[in-house]
Write a protein that holds these residues in place. Sequence first.
Motif, PDB file in Angstrom:
ATOM      1  N   ILE A  30       0.828  -1.202   0.000  1.00  0.00           N
ATOM      2  CA  ILE A  30       0.000   0.000   0.000  1.00  0.00           C
ATOM      3  C   ILE A  30       0.867   1.259   0.000  1.00  0.00           C
ATOM      4  O   ILE A  30       0.465   2.298  -0.509  1.00  0.00           O
ATOM      5  CB  ILE A  30      -1.002  -0.001   1.184  1.00  0.00           C
ATOM      6  CG1 ILE A  30      -2.025   1.131   1.060  1.00  0.00           C
ATOM      7  CG2 ILE A  30      -0.290   0.102   2.518  1.00  0.00           C
ATOM      8  CD1 ILE A  30      -2.939   1.035  -0.102  1.00  0.00           C
ATOM      9  N   CYS A  31       2.063   1.172   0.562  1.00  0.00           N
ATOM     10  CA  CYS A  31       2.984   2.311   0.617  1.00  0.00           C
ATOM     11  C   CYS A  31       4.377   1.860   0.220  1.00  0.00           C
ATOM     12  O   CYS A  31       4.707   0.679   0.320  1.00  0.00           O
ATOM     13  CB  CYS A  31       3.056   2.902   2.020  1.00  0.00           C
ATOM     14  SG  CYS A  31       1.566   3.749   2.531  1.00  0.00           S
ATOM     15  N   GLN A  32       5.186   2.816  -0.173  1.00  0.00           N
ATOM     16  CA  GLN A  32       6.554   2.499  -0.567  1.00  0.00           C
ATOM     17  C   GLN A  32       7.483   2.393   0.641  1.00  0.00           C
ATOM     18  O   GLN A  32       8.633   2.023   0.504  1.00  0.00           O
ATOM     19  CB  GLN A  32       7.086   3.535  -1.570  1.00  0.00           C
ATOM     20  CG  GLN A  32       7.174   4.936  -1.017  1.00  0.00           C
ATOM     21  CD  GLN A  32       5.887   5.735  -1.158  1.00  0.00           C
ATOM     22  OE1 GLN A  32       4.804   5.178  -1.263  1.00  0.00           O
ATOM     23  NE2 GLN A  32       6.002   7.035  -1.137  1.00  0.00           N
ATOM     24  N   SER A  34       7.396   2.089   5.380  1.00  0.00           N
ATOM     25  CA  SER A  34       6.550   1.865   6.548  1.00  0.00           C
ATOM     26  C   SER A  34       5.860   3.166   6.950  1.00  0.00           C
ATOM     27  O   SER A  34       6.202   4.248   6.470  1.00  0.00           O
ATOM     28  CB  SER A  34       7.400   1.341   7.713  1.00  0.00           C
ATOM     29  OG  SER A  34       8.252   2.363   8.174  1.00  0.00           O
ATOM     30  N   ALA A  35       4.915   3.040   7.855  1.00  0.00           N
ATOM     31  CA  ALA A  35       4.217   4.223   8.349  1.00  0.00           C
ATOM     32  C   ALA A  35       5.212   5.162   9.023  1.00  0.00           C
ATOM     33  O   ALA A  35       6.033   4.720   9.826  1.00  0.00           O
ATOM     34  CB  ALA A  35       3.145   3.800   9.342  1.00  0.00           C
ATOM     35  N   PRO A  47       1.271  10.144   1.731  1.00  0.00           N
ATOM     36  CA  PRO A  47       2.241   9.085   2.029  1.00  0.00           C
ATOM     37  C   PRO A  47       2.014   7.814   1.216  1.00  0.00           C
ATOM     38  O   PRO A  47       2.885   6.990   1.092  1.00  0.00           O
ATOM     39  CB  PRO A  47       2.006   8.813   3.520  1.00  0.00           C
ATOM     40  CG  PRO A  47       0.582   9.180   3.727  1.00  0.00           C
ATOM     41  CD  PRO A  47       0.297  10.320   2.775  1.00  0.00           C
ATOM     42  N   ALA A  48       0.820   7.644   0.649  1.00  0.00           N
ATOM     43  CA  ALA A  48       0.483   6.401  -0.042  1.00  0.00           C
ATOM     44  C   ALA A  48       0.396   6.615  -1.551  1.00  0.00           C
ATOM     45  O   ALA A  48      -0.669   6.551  -2.138  1.00  0.00           O
ATOM     46  CB  ALA A  48      -0.826   5.843   0.500  1.00  0.00           C
ATOM     47  N   LEU A  49       1.517   6.859  -2.177  1.00  0.00           N
ATOM     48  CA  LEU A  49       1.525   7.112  -3.614  1.00  0.00           C
ATOM     49  C   LEU A  49       1.007   5.929  -4.417  1.00  0.00           C
ATOM     50  O   LEU A  49       0.466   6.099  -5.495  1.00  0.00           O
ATOM     51  CB  LEU A  49       2.942   7.461  -4.079  1.00  0.00           C
ATOM     52  CG  LEU A  49       3.513   8.753  -3.504  1.00  0.00           C
ATOM     53  CD1 LEU A  49       4.952   8.950  -3.975  1.00  0.00           C
ATOM     54  CD2 LEU A  49       2.669   9.951  -3.880  1.00  0.00           C
ATOM     55  N   TYR A  50       1.153   4.713  -3.882  1.00  0.00           N
ATOM     56  CA  TYR A  50       0.703   3.539  -4.617  1.00  0.00           C
ATOM     57  C   TYR A  50      -0.817   3.435  -4.656  1.00  0.00           C
ATOM     58  O   TYR A  50      -1.363   2.638  -5.397  1.00  0.00           O
ATOM     59  CB  TYR A  50       1.286   2.263  -4.013  1.00  0.00           C
ATOM     60  CG  TYR A  50       2.794   2.149  -4.139  1.00  0.00           C
ATOM     61  CD1 TYR A  50       3.506   2.934  -5.029  1.00  0.00           C
ATOM     62  CD2 TYR A  50       3.493   1.257  -3.363  1.00  0.00           C
ATOM     63  CE1 TYR A  50       4.881   2.812  -5.129  1.00  0.00           C
ATOM     64  CE2 TYR A  50       4.875   1.130  -3.461  1.00  0.00           C
ATOM     65  CZ  TYR A  50       5.553   1.916  -4.352  1.00  0.00           C
ATOM     66  OH  TYR A  50       6.901   1.791  -4.461  1.00  0.00           O
ATOM     67  N   ARG A  52      -2.808   6.185  -5.222  1.00  0.00           N
ATOM     68  CA  ARG A  52      -3.364   7.242  -6.065  1.00  0.00           C
ATOM     69  C   ARG A  52      -3.897   6.717  -7.392  1.00  0.00           C
ATOM     70  O   ARG A  52      -4.971   7.090  -7.827  1.00  0.00           O
ATOM     71  CB  ARG A  52      -2.306   8.307  -6.341  1.00  0.00           C
ATOM     72  CG  ARG A  52      -1.976   9.113  -5.133  1.00  0.00           C
ATOM     73  CD  ARG A  52      -0.920  10.124  -5.455  1.00  0.00           C
ATOM     74  NE  ARG A  52      -1.438  11.425  -5.056  1.00  0.00           N
ATOM     75  CZ  ARG A  52      -0.852  12.545  -5.337  1.00  0.00           C
ATOM     76  NH1 ARG A  52       0.255  12.556  -6.039  1.00  0.00           N
ATOM     77  NH2 ARG A  52      -1.357  13.671  -4.918  1.00  0.00           N
ATOM     78  N   GLN A  78      -2.122  -4.229  -0.367  1.00  0.00           N
ATOM     79  CA  GLN A  78      -3.223  -3.689  -1.154  1.00  0.00           C
ATOM     80  C   GLN A  78      -3.661  -4.728  -2.180  1.00  0.00           C
ATOM     81  O   GLN A  78      -2.841  -5.251  -2.927  1.00  0.00           O
ATOM     82  CB  GLN A  78      -2.733  -2.412  -1.852  1.00  0.00           C
ATOM     83  CG  GLN A  78      -3.722  -1.742  -2.715  1.00  0.00           C
ATOM     84  CD  GLN A  78      -3.195  -0.428  -3.273  1.00  0.00           C
ATOM     85  OE1 GLN A  78      -3.924   0.509  -3.338  1.00  0.00           O
ATOM     86  NE2 GLN A  78      -1.949  -0.355  -3.682  1.00  0.00           N
TER      87      GLN A  78
END
Length: 110
Positions: A30-32, A34-35, A47-50, A52, A78
């Motif tokens: 879901i993200c490139q 960690s949080a 923070p979650a470009l993947y 978009r 995701q």
Amino acid sequence: AYRRLLDRRRSDQIDFQSVFDRVDAIVAPICQASAPPLTDIDENAPPALYGRFVNILDLASLAVPMGRLRNGLPMGLQILVRRFDDALALRIGRAFEKARGDEPIRPVGL
């Protein structure tokens, strides 16, 4: 310019749907990364470009916890499916959670 953007979006949506002629779902992080710690959040940068492109292409998706890094921060998985195929994403997510067990595992090598 806005009209051209909408036309391009529609064209991209149609093109991407052909991916689902070959696969039922796409599984990705879901993200490139960690949080980030809350103090490092930039409210002007997503923070979650993947995620978009999922919205732009009108896909259905589900995010599930997949594990934790050594620093204890969570990572998410995701599950992307065709538009309106939410039930498939939920079935895949449930199967993943059953295989993962109650406590999200740490991914190998992290």
